[in-house]
Design a protein around this motif. Structure first.
Motif, short mmCIF file in Angstrom:
data_model
loop_
_atom_site.label_atom_id
_atom_site.label_comp_id
_atom_site.label_asym_id
_atom_site.label_seq_id
_atom_site.Cartn_x
_atom_site.Cartn_y
_atom_site.Cartn_z
N LEU A 49 0.84 -1.21 0.00
CA LEU A 49 0.00 0.00 0.00
C LEU A 49 0.87 1.26 0.00
O LEU A 49 0.58 2.23 -0.69
CB LEU A 49 -0.92 0.02 1.22
CG LEU A 49 -2.13 -0.92 1.19
CD1 LEU A 49 -2.87 -0.87 2.52
CD2 LEU A 49 -3.09 -0.53 0.06
N LYS A 50 1.92 1.22 0.80
CA LYS A 50 2.82 2.38 0.87
C LYS A 50 3.49 2.62 -0.48
O LYS A 50 3.62 3.76 -0.93
CB LYS A 50 3.86 2.17 1.97
CG LYS A 50 4.61 3.43 2.34
CD LYS A 50 5.59 3.22 3.47
CE LYS A 50 6.36 4.49 3.74
NZ LYS A 50 7.47 4.27 4.67
N ASP A 51 3.90 1.52 -1.12
CA ASP A 51 4.54 1.66 -2.44
C ASP A 51 3.57 2.24 -3.46
O ASP A 51 3.96 3.04 -4.32
CB ASP A 51 5.03 0.28 -2.94
CG ASP A 51 6.22 -0.23 -2.14
OD1 ASP A 51 6.80 0.57 -1.38
OD2 ASP A 51 6.56 -1.42 -2.25
N ALA A 52 2.30 1.81 -3.36
CA ALA A 52 1.32 2.20 -4.38
C ALA A 52 0.72 3.58 -4.10
O ALA A 52 0.12 4.19 -4.99
CB ALA A 52 0.21 1.16 -4.46
N ASN A 53 0.82 4.05 -2.86
CA ASN A 53 0.21 5.34 -2.49
C ASN A 53 1.27 6.27 -1.93
O ASN A 53 1.26 6.62 -0.75
CB ASN A 53 -0.90 5.12 -1.44
CG ASN A 53 -2.03 4.27 -1.98
OD1 ASN A 53 -2.94 4.74 -2.62
ND2 ASN A 53 -1.95 2.97 -1.72
N ALA A 54 2.21 6.59 -2.79
CA ALA A 54 3.36 7.39 -2.36
C ALA A 54 2.88 8.67 -1.67
O ALA A 54 2.06 9.40 -2.19
CB ALA A 54 4.22 7.74 -3.56
N GLY A 55 3.38 8.88 -0.49
CA GLY A 55 3.05 10.10 0.24
C GLY A 55 1.82 9.97 1.11
O GLY A 55 1.71 10.64 2.14
N ALA A 56 0.90 9.10 0.74
CA ALA A 56 -0.35 8.99 1.52
C ALA A 56 -0.10 8.28 2.85
O ALA A 56 -0.80 8.53 3.83
CB ALA A 56 -1.41 8.24 0.72
N ILE A 57 0.86 7.38 2.85
CA ILE A 57 1.14 6.65 4.09
C ILE A 57 2.44 7.16 4.69
O ILE A 57 3.52 7.02 4.12
CB ILE A 57 1.19 5.13 3.82
CG1 ILE A 57 -0.23 4.68 3.46
CG2 ILE A 57 1.70 4.36 5.03
CD1 ILE A 57 -0.33 3.35 2.82
N GLU A 58 2.28 7.77 5.83
CA GLU A 58 3.40 8.45 6.47
C GLU A 58 4.40 7.45 7.03
O GLU A 58 5.60 7.56 6.82
CB GLU A 58 2.82 9.32 7.60
CG GLU A 58 3.78 10.18 8.34
CD GLU A 58 3.11 10.75 9.59
OE1 GLU A 58 3.83 10.97 10.56
OE2 GLU A 58 1.87 10.94 9.59
N LYS A 59 3.89 6.45 7.77
CA LYS A 59 4.82 5.44 8.28
C LYS A 59 4.10 4.15 8.65
O LYS A 59 2.90 4.14 8.91
CB LYS A 59 5.66 5.97 9.44
CG LYS A 59 4.94 6.17 10.73
CD LYS A 59 5.97 6.57 11.80
CE LYS A 59 5.24 6.90 13.09
NZ LYS A 59 6.12 7.32 14.16
N ILE A 60 4.90 3.09 8.67
CA ILE A 60 4.40 1.77 9.06
C ILE A 60 5.15 1.37 10.33
O ILE A 60 6.39 1.30 10.33
CB ILE A 60 4.64 0.74 7.95
CG1 ILE A 60 3.83 1.13 6.70
CG2 ILE A 60 4.29 -0.66 8.42
CD1 ILE A 60 4.14 0.30 5.47
N THR A 61 4.39 1.14 11.39
CA THR A 61 5.00 0.80 12.68
C THR A 61 4.61 -0.63 13.06
O THR A 61 3.43 -1.00 12.94
CB THR A 61 4.48 1.76 13.77
OG1 THR A 61 4.73 3.11 13.36
CG2 THR A 61 5.14 1.50 15.12
#
Lengths: 249, 380
Positions: A49-61
């Motif tokens: 999801l982070k790769d596909a939505n650049a900028g939309a996902i701030e971080k994965i914890t």
């Protein structure tokens, strides 16, 4: 948007399970520990999801309830691509205790999407995700096999008897994910393994809480009997064994 | 003394194991049978950073130590040596050679794309009449002022077709013998370079091996590695490290065959019991396990010495010779334990046995390793 993956540190799925102390405790000796496979798939989907939505996902914890011996497993999650990790420094005693601890951290960190594997492959309780949703009063979707962000909206698919449901949800929410959420877990790259050493792994102390359950004893399944081969012509013997030994007819 | 691996080393070992089991195992027999180069597999391997895993991050590599490299090579080689040899040539020979001896401009231009896995390299030393005797280079690099004019033929070149960057060992001053040899970086697309046909090999059939012909190939002077006449030293120093890669590859082949033989011996029954219960088989397994353990220790000690910046050339020769020889022995016994099934392709051990043979031959035969070892024993 901030995504949280709840990860359990579990024995490798090929571990030969043994018990000690009169069958009251799992024998840790020589066990290789891994990220719970369902949680690893959840992490993989979050990274996709982070790769596909650049900028939309701030971080994965990634968040774990465990002692310091869980750190190598947490570092692996960081090597695969999580941005940071929080370990709640306590022995994961039962589902209620774990959910209590996770809820505290999730509230504080204000995550938008929380992903839990459908079960952990050690005690297979399948209850932490549901408890967590209740404690936090967040919407939750169980048995999620698909998760996407389309035009800023969350889309989740859920397996039901004979079909699927397609659901939307407001944030924050909890997805309890199962097979299908991601194709296969990612293999950490060399760069990922190197950078995992320097990514933040924050250790926080547990809040007060007692487990509801205690384990009295464990029992291994009975070993399977050896296969008996019977001459195809000897039907009488086959019927005899099915009737008198296997007792199925 | 500490035999524990670090968490990073264990993670790399597991990553290599996962990659080999998930990506390589599924079509390894078909690729071997049809001599198909593992293009997609190598692309994925390079994306994970395995082709430049030991190169410093400032040159876009992974910055891992040699012990990690040994662990990864063993895991990949357990399943597919044709892929492992690409990894070995890129890491041990091409990237290490460039990182250690090339100048900054050369590193920027050639090492970075290699270490990041965007490009593949090849190391061109062997010739039709100069294999083990590396001093007898017939390929010439004639000094023409601004450039070298390269002519000659190189044989048995791994990655010859898939590589973009060649490191070519050639003779500039024949009167100076080995002190007249140079190492040149040559783009594969330079006019005058042609490839011979793909070699139809006994093992490692999906690795890409060709002869390479140079006909009036112009190479800029700036592509020479080190001072004029440094080429022989460059080649020998690079091969010292290369031996660790091939030793680890042989170790992986042996371990892969052993694991399959052990599993099979617990399943196959003869004379009323699993064959592992027969002493003739159990003792074979014991002998195989001891040899593999010795081999692994030699590999790891060589790697440790290299990581500690201590002399490792003799230890890596010992590792290369021993690992290759026991790989041949262990794979042969693995086929024997499998009986007739070992002689057919689907059980993998016959392929591993064919692969083991090459480890006794390339990057210095077992006999050449014994020359290196014995000379060091006798020099004082």
């Amino acid at each position: 948007m901030k995504i949280c993956i709840c990860i359990s540190n579990v024995p490798d799925t090929t571990t030969k399970i043994k018990f000690v102390n009169n069958n009251t405790a799992f024998d840790n000796a020589g066990v290789q520990w891994i990220i719970n496979p369902w949680d690893e798939l959840a992490l993989t989907r979050a990274l996709d999801l982070k790769d596909a939505n650049a900028g939309a996902i701030e971080k994965i914890t990634v968040v774990n309830v465990g002692l310091a011996d869980a750190d190598p497993t947490i570092r692996k999650a960081l090597a695969i691509g999580a941005d940071n990790a929080i370990r709640i420094n306590a022995e994961p005693k039962d589902a209620y205790f774990i959910a209590t601890q996770l809820a505290e951290v999730i509230k504080k960190e204000a995550f938008d999407i929380i992903l839990c594997g459908i079960e952990s492959c050690d005690y297979n309780g399948s209850t932490v995700g549901g408890m967590l949703a209740e404690m936090l009063a967040y919407p939750s979707v169980s048995s999620a096999s698909f998760l996407d962000i389309q035009n800023g909206q969350i889309i989740v698919k859920r397996e039901i008897d004979g079909g699927q449901e397609l659901l939307g949800t407001k944030l924050p929410f909890i997805a309890i994910v199962q097979k299908g959420i991601a194709k296969e877990p990612r293999i950490p790259s060399m760069r990922g393994i190197m950078t995992a050493k320097t990514k933040p792994l924050q250790v926080v102390e547990a809040v007060a809480g007692e487990p509801f359950l205690s384990y009295n004893s464990f029992e291994l399944p009975k070993s399977k009997a050896a296969c008996k081969k019977i001459d195809p012509e000897n039907v009488k013997e086959l019927v005899n064994l099915l009737h008198n030994e296997a007792k199925v007819i | 003394m500490n035999f524990e691996f670090t968490e990073e080393q264990k993670m790399i070992q597991q990553a290599a194991k996962d990659f080999a089991e998930r990506e390589l195992l599924q079509d390894v027999i078909e690729r071997d049978e049809k001599s198909l180069f593992p293009t997609n597999h190598i692309k994925k391997l390079s994306e994970l950073g395995f082709l430049g895993m030991m190169t410093h991050p400032k040159y876009d590599g992974g910055g891992m130590d040699t012990i990690s490299y040994v662990l990864a090579m063993e895991e990949i080689s357990k399943i597919d040596s044709s892929v492992a040899v690409v990894m070995s040539v890129c890491n041990s020979l091409v990237n290490w050679g460039l990182e250690t001896y090339a100048n900054e401009a050369q590193k920027e231009k050639y090492l970075k794309p290699l270490a990041s896995g965007q490009k593949i390299g090849a190391f061109l030393l062997s010739e039709p009449e100069a294999g083990s005797d590396a001093t007898s280079q017939r390929t010439t690099a004639e000094d023409k002022g601004d450039y070298y004019l390269v002519n000659g033929t190189k044989n048995w070149i791994t990655n010859a077709n898939s590589a973009s960057t060649y490191i070519v060992i050639c003779q500039t001053h024949p009167d100076k013998k080995h002190k007249g040899i140079n190492a040149l970086i040559i783009d594969k697309n330079t006019p005058g370079i042609t490839l011979g046909p793909h070699e139809n090999k006994m093992g490692m059939r999906s690795s890409d091996t060709h002869s390479v012909m140079f006909n009036d190939v112009k190479v800029p002077k700036e592509n020479r590695i080190g001072e004029d006449g440094f080429g022989f030293t460059f080649a020998m120093k690079t091969l010292d490290g290369g031996r660790i890669g091939i030793a680890s590859q042989a170790l992986g082949i042996a371990q892969g065959a052993f694991e399959r033989a052990l599993k099979y011996s617990k399943e196959r029954k003869a004379f009323g019991t699993e064959i592992c219960n027969h002493q003739s088989v159990a003792f074979k397994l014991a002998d195989m396990a001891v040899k593999i353990e010795n081999a692994r220790n030699l590999c790891l000690k060589s790697a440790w010495l290299k990581d500690q910046h201590q002399p490792y050339g003799i230890m890596s020769a010992m590792a290369k010779q021993y690992c290759a020889d026991i790989a041949m022995e262990v794979t042969t016994e693995a086929v024997q334990i499998h009986g007739g099934y070992g002689y057919v392709k689907e059980y993998h051990v016959e392929r591993l046995m064919r692969e083991a043979k090459l480890t006794q031959i390339y990057e210095g035969t077992s006999e050449v390793q014994k020359i290196v070892i014995s000379r060091s024993l006798l020099k004082d």
